[in-house]
Design a protein around this motif. Structure first.
Motif: not given
Length: 187
Positions: A104-130
């Motif tokens: 797994v890997a995630c990358v968020v553009t600098d301006a959008w870091q620390h806004h919960g975007v990575g958490t959103l992505l990872l949660a959806r990846l976990v859902e699809i993966a399961r």
């Protein structure tokens, strides 16, 4: 630099509202997103590129764009988060052949870091993966990439299988339940 607005993918788009009220669209990436992915990558800081690829590097190659956008959305999944049609984050996993593990890997553009975007992505990846039979995420990350390590720890307790030259191989068993809620990490 002008932002390239990505064409709408044929995969389902879900709308999400961040804790600060910002509306984002999350959907699978497809071959039509190549230009948006190139623009996204060019907009990343040197530090963010280094954390994602473990080296300073130039633009994505044609082969990389093809690899990152030609996925089956089951064993190879690539998701994009869009703000007003502009790609601001990418998350992906690639299932390791013959296993129930996926890198797994995630990358968020600098301006959008620390806004919960990575958490959103990872949660959806976990859902699809399961749903696809993946039981564990594997990530190689720099030990200095505390943001990614913190994000992965939101899924489940992590185990580090090896550390060398400042690099950690992290194992995260995916939660058994179908509904995965990750606490929003914005710090």
């Amino acid at each position: 630099m002008t932002a390239l607005v990505a064409p709408r993918s044929s995969t389902a788009t879900t709308e999400h509202v961040l804790p600060d009220g910002t509306s984002l669209a999350l959907r699978g990436l497809d071959p039509g997103d190549g230009g948006a992915l190139r623009t996204f990558h060019l907009g990343l800081s040197i530090e963010t590129v280094y954390y994602r690829f473990f080296c300073a590097r130039g633009p994505l190659t044609d082969a990389e764009v093809t690899y990152f956008t030609h996925v089956d959305q089951r064993s190879r999944v690539a998701l994009g988060v869009f703000a007003d049609g502009v790609l601001v984050a990418v998350g992906r996993y690639d299932r390791l052949p013959g296993t129930t593990d996926a890198e797994v890997a995630c990358v968020v553009t600098d301006a959008w870091q620390h806004h919960g975007v990575g958490t959103l992505l990872l949660a959806r990846l976990v859902e699809i993966a399961r749903r696809s039979g993946v039981r564990r995420f594997v990530a190689e990350t720099l030990l200095s990439n505390t943001r990614m390590l913190r994000l992965l720890s939101e899924v489940a307790p992590m185990r580090t299988s090896s550390v060398g030259s400042g690099l950690a191989r992290v194992l995260v068993d995916l939660p058994a339940g179908p509904d995965t809620t990750l606490r929003c990490v914005t710090g």
